[in-house]
Write a protein that holds these residues in place. Structure first.
Motif, mmCIF file in Angstrom:
data_model
loop_
_atom_site.group_PDB
_atom_site.id
_atom_site.type_symbol
_atom_site.label_atom_id
_atom_site.label_comp_id
_atom_site.label_asym_id
_atom_site.label_seq_id
_atom_site.Cartn_x
_atom_site.Cartn_y
_atom_site.Cartn_z
ATOM 1 N N THR A 89 61.111 60.098 33.250
ATOM 2 C CA THR A 89 61.010 59.225 34.412
ATOM 3 C C THR A 89 61.972 57.824 33.615
ATOM 4 O O THR A 89 61.910 58.190 32.822
ATOM 5 C CB THR A 89 59.961 59.105 35.456
ATOM 6 N N GLY A 103 62.605 53.781 34.191
ATOM 7 C CA GLY A 103 61.858 52.779 33.670
ATOM 8 C C GLY A 103 62.988 51.292 34.163
ATOM 9 O O GLY A 103 63.664 51.981 33.962
ATOM 10 N N SER A 105 57.883 48.937 31.788
ATOM 11 C CA SER A 105 57.615 49.407 34.218
ATOM 12 C C SER A 105 57.637 50.815 33.934
ATOM 13 O O SER A 105 59.093 51.298 33.813
ATOM 14 C CB SER A 105 57.130 49.083 35.217
ATOM 15 N N TYR A 106 57.072 51.807 34.128
ATOM 16 C CA TYR A 106 57.230 52.930 34.923
ATOM 17 C C TYR A 106 56.588 53.777 35.678
ATOM 18 O O TYR A 106 55.276 53.931 35.430
ATOM 19 C CB TYR A 106 57.375 53.920 34.025
ATOM 20 N N GLN A 107 57.116 55.218 36.500
ATOM 21 C CA GLN A 107 55.806 55.702 37.444
ATOM 22 C C GLN A 107 56.110 57.404 37.034
ATOM 23 O O GLN A 107 57.318 57.987 37.242
ATOM 24 C CB GLN A 107 56.652 55.219 39.127
ATOM 25 N N ASP A 115 52.294 59.374 41.995
ATOM 26 C CA ASP A 115 52.377 57.895 42.494
ATOM 27 C C ASP A 115 51.737 56.915 41.547
ATOM 28 O O ASP A 115 50.974 55.447 42.342
ATOM 29 C CB ASP A 115 50.466 58.702 43.223
ATOM 30 N N ILE A 116 51.398 57.090 40.699
ATOM 31 C CA ILE A 116 50.825 56.179 39.606
ATOM 32 C C ILE A 116 52.221 55.375 39.060
ATOM 33 O O ILE A 116 52.675 55.490 38.622
ATOM 34 C CB ILE A 116 49.986 57.207 38.094
ATOM 35 N N ASN A 117 51.886 53.867 38.547
ATOM 36 C CA ASN A 117 52.725 53.115 38.023
ATOM 37 C C ASN A 117 52.175 52.721 36.959
ATOM 38 O O ASN A 117 50.896 52.384 36.665
ATOM 39 C CB ASN A 117 52.390 51.319 38.997
ATOM 40 N N SER A 154 50.608 58.128 30.107
ATOM 41 C CA SER A 154 50.507 57.110 29.178
ATOM 42 C C SER A 154 51.076 57.053 27.937
ATOM 43 O O SER A 154 51.527 55.560 26.841
ATOM 44 C CB SER A 154 49.916 56.711 29.402
#
Length: 174
Positions: A50, A52, A78-80, A83-85, A130
């Motif tokens: 994804t 970031g 940061s990445y997504q 729908d979760i950051n 994570s």
């Protein structure tokens, strides 16, 4: 009927046994850690990716005994996923203590690849989003750990073999 005797371990025998156990310990632990890092790196190469963004980038100094210093490149990104950051901080799977260097310049070389604000590709575990890395592939520290561990493991196994030969050829009857 033959009598057998059990000779107590001499000081020399105790030292040899201690050397074997220490060599095996300092062989098995690094080899196990290196194999774990290799497996994680191979898995991470096949994880989803994804987009970031680097949030922080700095070098952290770790002070040890005898005025030794190790430098680690530390980044947060940061990445997504869905729908979760999320926020990650692992650059790569390496062995002991993460990615650290005895020379600050080497840590800076790694950090220069990740300036604040840069977009990055984040590899994340599909089972645990994570669990992430920015770099995949087996790093030199993993190979170094495997080499050092293999040397100690080899020494321990040779000493164990010699101890077995010595035990096998011992006098058995009185």
């Amino acid at each position: 009927m033959a009598k057998y005797y059990k000779k107590p371990l001499s000081n020399r025998g105790s030292l040899i046994l201690a050397a074997i156990l220490i060599s095996l310990f300092f062989g098995i632990v690094p080899v196990g850690t290196g194999v774990w890092a290799m497996i994680k790196n191979v898995q991470a190469e096949h994880w989803p990716i994804t987009d970031g963004k680097i949030q922080t980038a700095q070098i952290v100094a770790h002070y040890g005994r005898h005025a030794s210093v190790r430098y680690s490149p530390n980044v947060t990104y940061s990445y997504q996923v869905g729908d979760i950051n999320l926020v990650g901080n692992k650059i790569a799977y390496v062995t002991y203590g993460g990615m650290s260097f005895s020379m600050r310049e080497n840590a800076q070389i790694v950090l220069d690849r990740y300036p604040v604000g840069q977009k990055v590709s984040v590899h994340y575990s599909p089972d645990n989003p994570s669990d992430t890395v920015l770099e995949t592939g087996i790093h030199s520290s993993v190979w170094d750990t495997l080499k050092i561990g293999s040397i100690f493991l080899g020494i321990g196994l040779v000493l164990l073999f010699l101890l077995f030969i010595s035990w096998y050829n011992r006098p058995r009857e009185i």
